[in-house]
Motif scaffolding. Structure first.
Motif, PDB file in Angstrom:
ATOM      1  N   ASP A   1     -13.122  16.706  86.376  1.00 53.37           N
ATOM      2  CA  ASP A   1     -12.813  17.558  85.724  1.00 53.37           C
ATOM      3  C   ASP A   1     -11.632  17.975  86.791  1.00 53.37           C
ATOM      4  OD1 ASP A   1     -11.072  19.683  84.567  1.00 53.37           O
ATOM      5  OD2 ASP A   1     -12.261  20.269  83.249  1.00 53.37           O
ATOM      6  N   TYR A   2     -10.545  17.114  87.125  1.00 54.22           N
ATOM      7  CA  TYR A   2      -9.624  17.807  87.979  1.00 54.22           C
ATOM      8  C   TYR A   2      -8.909  19.463  87.922  1.00 54.22           C
ATOM      9  CZ  TYR A   2      -4.623  17.666  90.135  1.00 54.22           C
ATOM     10  OH  TYR A   2      -3.553  17.801  90.746  1.00 54.22           O
ATOM     11  N   ASN A   3      -9.511  19.043  86.524  1.00 50.98           N
ATOM     12  CA  ASN A   3      -8.387  20.985  86.105  1.00 50.98           C
ATOM     13  C   ASN A   3      -9.071  22.028  86.579  1.00 50.98           C
ATOM     14  OD1 ASN A   3      -6.015  19.965  84.446  1.00 50.98           O
ATOM     15  ND2 ASN A   3      -7.141  20.275  82.660  1.00 50.98           N
ATOM     16  N   ARG A   4     -10.401  21.547  86.162  1.00 53.45           N
ATOM     17  CA  ARG A   4     -11.548  22.729  87.104  1.00 53.45           C
ATOM     18  C   ARG A   4     -11.585  22.772  88.881  1.00 53.45           C
ATOM     19  NH1 ARG A   4     -17.957  21.577  85.945  1.00 53.45           N
ATOM     20  NH2 ARG A   4     -18.838  23.383  87.681  1.00 53.45           N
TER      21      ARG A   4
ATOM     22  N   LEU B   1      -8.968  22.411  90.449  1.00 49.32           N
ATOM     23  CA  LEU B   1      -7.810  22.638  90.541  1.00 49.32           C
ATOM     24  C   LEU B   1      -8.053  24.520  90.531  1.00 49.32           C
ATOM     25  CD1 LEU B   1      -4.365  22.700  90.763  1.00 49.32           C
ATOM     26  CD2 LEU B   1      -4.001  21.750  88.952  1.00 49.32           C
ATOM     27  N   ARG B   2      -8.194  24.774  89.251  1.00 45.33           N
ATOM     28  CA  ARG B   2      -8.471  26.112  89.176  1.00 45.33           C
ATOM     29  C   ARG B   2     -10.063  26.701  89.997  1.00 45.33           C
ATOM     30  NH1 ARG B   2      -9.192  24.417  83.743  1.00 45.33           N
ATOM     31  NH2 ARG B   2     -11.643  24.940  83.751  1.00 45.33           N
TER      32      ARG B   2
ATOM     33  N   LYS C   1      -6.276  11.761  83.049  1.00 46.38           N
ATOM     34  CA  LYS C   1      -5.657  11.907  82.175  1.00 46.38           C
ATOM     35  C   LYS C   1      -6.002  11.042  81.019  1.00 46.38           C
ATOM     36  CE  LYS C   1      -1.658  14.935  84.038  1.00 46.38           C
ATOM     37  NZ  LYS C   1      -0.004  14.282  84.741  1.00 46.38           N
TER      38      LYS C   1
ATOM     39  N   ARG D   1      -9.417  11.887  78.946  1.00 50.64           N
ATOM     40  CA  ARG D   1      -9.454  13.049  78.265  1.00 50.64           C
ATOM     41  C   ARG D   1      -9.181  12.586  76.581  1.00 50.64           C
ATOM     42  NH1 ARG D   1      -6.071  17.786  79.735  1.00 50.64           N
ATOM     43  NH2 ARG D   1      -7.651  18.226  78.869  1.00 50.64           N
TER      44      ARG D   1
END
Length: 386
Positions: free
Chosen positions: A343-346, A348-349, A383, A386
Motif C-alpha cells: 500500500d503506497y499510501n500507507r 507515504l504516511r 493505482k 486498487r
C-alpha cells in the motif's frame, strides 16, 4: 680509446637498467592525480553578490588549494580545468579529468538564493545522485544552467533541460561505483569546514550535476557558502576566508588520501564507510524475511533512509531509533530501508509521520518479485490494482 669504451659500457648499463625496471625507487610510482575545477568563468559569472562574482571566488579558492597540494604533496599531481578567467563547458571539465585518469575530482562553487539579503549561510558538499529535496534540485538547476550558453548544448547533452524537473529523472538510474569514495571525501570536507574554518555545516547531499555525471572517478561538488548573504560574501571575498576554505579542503584531501592507503574506518552522519567485508549470513536482515513476501506479484514499497558499505548492527545509533530496519545491496553499497507494504499510501504516511523528521533525505523505493523497480511505474501499478 679506453675512455670511449667506458662511455659505451656506461650508456649500455643505463639502457639495460631502464629496460629491466631497475631505475631509482619511486621513479615509476603513479602519482595521485587530483583535478581541481573552479566552477563558471569567462562570460559565465555564476552567482552574483553585492560586491563579488562566484567565478572569481571559485578560482581564488581553487588556485590556493592547488598551491597547497603542489607545495606539500610530492606524491600528488594537480590538474586544473581552468587557471584564469575563461569559460570552460561542463563536458570539457569532465573530459579533462578523464583524460588525466584522475583519482579525485573536486568542483568548487559558491551558493546563492534569490534574495541578496538572505541570512542563509553555510557550506555543503554534493555527490552525484537523484535529488531528494527541492533545495537540492534548485542547487543542481543553478549549476547545470551553464550549458544554456553552450552553442550545441541540445545535441551535446541529449536534450537535457536544466530548468525542467522532468529531465532529472535520468539520475535515478545511475549506478555510481565511486559513491562510497565520493561520500567519504565529502564528509571529510564538511568536517574540516566545520572544525577548521568554523563554518556552518549544511551537510553532504546528492543531486544531479552534469559535471559529476561525466567523470570516471570519485567526484564532489563543493558549495563554499552563500554569496547572497552579505556577511558570508564578505568572508568569501576576503583573503583570510578564501585561504581558510582552501586549507580545509586541502586537509580533507590529505585525510582522504591517507585513509585510502590504510583502509581505516570513516564514520560520520548518515553514511558509513569502512573496510569492506561480507557479513555473516545470520546478520543479514534480508535473509530473514519470508520468501513468500519477497515474491509478491504487487510492488512492495519501502522507505530508504541511509547507505553504507557494510552491514550495520541491528541497534546501530545511525538508525535513530527506527526498527526493524532492512537492507539491500546495490552497486556494492548496502542501502537501508524502513517499513514495507504493498500500500503506497500507507508507506507515504509512515514516511511523513516517523521518518522525515529523522532523515530529511529519505525517499520511497519499490520492489517487485525481489527486484528493484522504477518508483513511478510502481505507483502506477498500485493505482491500477486498487
Amino acid at each position: 680509446m679506453k675512455r670511449y669504451k667506458f662511455y659505451i659500457v656506461f650508456v649500455s648499463c643505463v639502457f639495460l637498467s631502464f629496460l629491466s625496471g631497475t631505475l631509482p625507487a619511486g621513479a615509476s610510482d603513479k602519482l595521485f592525480t587530483v583535478v581541481i575545477d573552479a566552477g563558471h568563468g569567462g562570460n559565465d559569472p555564476g552567482a552574483i553578490g553585492r560586491r563579488g562574482r562566484e567565478k572569481n571566488i571559485n578560482l581564488s579558492v581553487a588556485l590556493k588549494l592547488g598551491k597547497l597540494i603542489e607545495g606539500n604533496c610530492k606524491d600528488a599531481k594537480v590538474v586544473y580545468t581552468r587557471k584564469k578567467d575563461i569559460f570552460v563547458p561542463l563536458h570539457r571539465r569532465a573530459e579533462i579529468a578523464n583524460a588525466a585518469k584522475a583519482d579525485l575530482f573536486i568542483s568548487i562553487h559558491t551558493n546563492s538564493l534569490a534574495s541578496r539579503n538572505s541570512r542563509v549561510q553555510g557550506t555543503e558538499t554534493y555527490t552525484l545522485g537523484l535529488h531528494r529535496t527541492e533545495d537540492n534540485l534548485e542547487v543542481a538547476k543553478k549549476e547545470n544552467a551553464v550549458i544554456l550558453i553552450e552553442d550545441d548544448y541540445q545535441q551535446r547533452y541529449a536534450g537535457f533541460n536544466p530548468n525542467s524537473s522532468e529531465s532529472y529523472i535520468i539520475f535515478e538510474f545511475l549506478q555510481d561505483k565511486y559513491m562510497a569514495q565520493s561520500v567519504s571525501f565529502a564528509r571529510l570536507v564538511q568536517k574540516q569546514f566545520r572544525q577548521s574554518a568554523r563554518r556552518v555545516d549544511k551537510g553532504v547531499h546528492q543531486a544531479g550535476f552534469l559535471v559529476l555525471r561525466e567523470t570516471s572517478m570519485p567526484s564532489v561538488l563543493i558549495e563554499l557558502g552563500y554569496i547572497t548573504n552579505p556577511s558570508e560574501e564578505q568572508y568569501l571575498l576576503s583573503e583570510s576566508g578564501s585561504s581558510a576554505l582552501a586549507k580545509s579542503i586541502y586537509q580533507a584531501f590529505l585525510a582522504y588520501k591517507q585513509e585510502g592507503k590504510q583502509g581505516n574506518v570513516i564514520e560520520s552522519g548518515n553514511v558509513v564507510e569502512t573496510k569492506k567485508e561480507e557479513p555473516p549470513v545470520s546478520e543479514r536482515s534480508e535473509d530473514k524475511k519470508p520468501q513468500a513476501k519477497a515474491q509478491s506479484a504487487q510492488p512492495v514499497f519501502k522507505i530508504q533512509i541511509l547507505t553504507s558499505d557494510r552491514v550495520l548492527p541491528v541497534k546501530s545509533r545511525l538508525f535513530k531509533g527506527l526498527a526493524p530496519v532492512g537492507w539491500y545491496k546495490e552497486g556494492g553499497i548496502y542501502k537501508y530501508t524502513y517499513g514495507e507494504s504493498t500500500d503506497y499510501n500507507r508507506i507515504l504516511r509512515l514516511k511523513r509521520s516517523k521518518v522525515d523528521a529523522k532523515f530529511k533525505d529519505a525517499f520511497i523505493i519499490a520492489f517487485k518479485n525481489g527486484e528493484k523497480m522504477n518508483i513511478n511505474q510502481a505507483i502506477k501499478e498500485f493505482k491500477q490494482n486498487r
